[in-house]
Scaffold this motif. Structure first.
Motif, mmCIF file in Angstrom:
data_model
loop_
_atom_site.group_PDB
_atom_site.id
_atom_site.type_symbol
_atom_site.label_atom_id
_atom_site.label_comp_id
_atom_site.label_asym_id
_atom_site.label_seq_id
_atom_site.Cartn_x
_atom_site.Cartn_y
_atom_site.Cartn_z
ATOM 1 N N SER A 56 0.813 -1.213 0.000
ATOM 2 C CA SER A 56 0.000 0.000 0.000
ATOM 3 C C SER A 56 0.846 1.263 0.000
ATOM 4 C CB SER A 56 -0.925 0.006 1.223
ATOM 5 O OG SER A 56 -0.172 -0.066 2.423
ATOM 6 N N GLN A 60 -1.542 3.962 -6.483
ATOM 7 C CA GLN A 60 -2.328 3.082 -7.328
ATOM 8 C C GLN A 60 -1.822 3.050 -8.764
ATOM 9 O OE1 GLN A 60 -4.826 1.169 -6.020
ATOM 10 N NE2 GLN A 60 -4.790 0.114 -7.981
ATOM 11 N N SER A 61 -1.346 4.181 -9.265
ATOM 12 C CA SER A 61 -0.890 4.239 -10.653
ATOM 13 C C SER A 61 0.361 3.410 -10.904
ATOM 14 C CB SER A 61 -0.619 5.698 -11.055
ATOM 15 O OG SER A 61 0.410 6.260 -10.246
ATOM 16 N N ARG A 63 1.108 0.559 -8.680
ATOM 17 C CA ARG A 63 0.990 -0.717 -7.976
ATOM 18 C C ARG A 63 0.989 -1.893 -8.957
ATOM 19 N NH1 ARG A 63 -3.291 -0.184 -3.535
ATOM 20 N NH2 ARG A 63 -1.822 1.511 -3.079
ATOM 21 N N ASP A 91 3.539 10.794 -9.299
ATOM 22 C CA ASP A 91 2.398 10.117 -9.894
ATOM 23 C C ASP A 91 2.673 9.917 -11.376
ATOM 24 O OD1 ASP A 91 0.661 9.978 -7.620
ATOM 25 O OD2 ASP A 91 0.309 12.125 -7.835
#
Length: 268
Positions: A56, A60-61, A63, A91
């Protein structure tokens, strides 16, 4: 040739070969040494990325993408960021890596440049900065009206946090203005590369229109497509507050004042 002469000749050849084999290898060039060090660093970064990819701590971009994570770690290293700080600072927006606003300010300030927040409200942000060793301050201003002209207000983040988004936009513009060399090619903050494309103002029959733009995120990173010739059929007007995931609108005043964009000869 006598046996003594043959023996002498063979002995001389043996000595010459021994001397040649004992010569030191050529020293690697500085470029080769740097490349080898970078390759070793890249290998270590990839090993680290494989272990972090499912955690975590990875945005997310990134992972599940160890290759992209390794590239982010390497890019962050060039900016002076440690690996875990990098994963919270970069990011990937439409395939383009970008710094978050807080990270960009940190990098610029770490280089000794000054950034000050002069005013910050839900409708206006004023920031100023100066390059290390300079006495002159540069000031930038971002207002909600400027964001509206660019078609940004329909986005969720602008509806929920206009104050923070204005600060982010001002951060990117000011950092490029005073310390673009500190950013190492990562010149846009994540909040600027939200999938918004730009449009330009043109005049058709004496009336100004905002056209679908030739610029995109790719254009912001140096791959500008060839300009197109607009006409009245392709022009459109933008309703204030509308959400436009494709083209936004062009803030002509901002472009005129910007140091990052230069008009093409046929646009002047």
């Amino acid at each position: 040739m006598t046996s003594n002469e043959i023996a002498q000749r063979d002995g001389q050849q043996t000595v010459a070969e021994q001397q040649a084999n004992s010569l030191p290898a050529p020293a690697p060039t500085a470029g080769t040494t740097a490349l080898m060090a970078w390759a070793q660093e890249a290998s270590l970064a990839y090993d680290m990325a494989q272990k972090l990819a499912a955690t975590s701590f990875v945005p997310q971009s990134l992972r599940g993408k160890p290759g992209d994570i390794a590239a982010a770690i390497l890019a962050g290293s060039e900016l002076g960021l440690k690996p875990m700080a990098t994963l919270k600072s970069i990011d990937v927006i439409q395939g383009t890596p970008a710094l978050r606003a807080h990270a960009m300010r940190a990098i610029v300030q770490q280089q000794g440049h000054d950034i000050e927040l002069v005013e910050s409200t839900d409708t206006r942000c004023v920031m100023r900065g100066r390059r290390k060793g300079s006495e002159a301050w540069q000031e930038v201003e971002w207002t909600i009206d400027r964001a509206r002209l660019m078609g940004l207000l329909g986005k969720d983040q602008w509806k929920k946090n206009p104050k923070g988004m204005l600060v982010a936009r001002a951060t990117g513009e000011l950092s490029r203005l005073i310390a673009s060399d500190a950013l190492h090619g990562m010149a846009y903050v994540s909040e600027e590369l939200e999938g918004i494309t730009h449009a330009e103002v043109v005049t058709v029959g004496g009336t100004e229109f905002r056209t679908k733009a030739p610029l995109s995120v790719a254009a912001l990173t140096g791959q500008t497509p060839a300009p197109t010739t607009p006409d009245a059929d392709t022009a459109y007007s933008v309703e204030i507050g509308s959400d436009q995931p494709e083209p936004g609108t062009w803030d002509q005043d901002a472009i005129d004042d910007s140091v990052d964009w230069q008009a093409e000869p046929d646009q002047q």
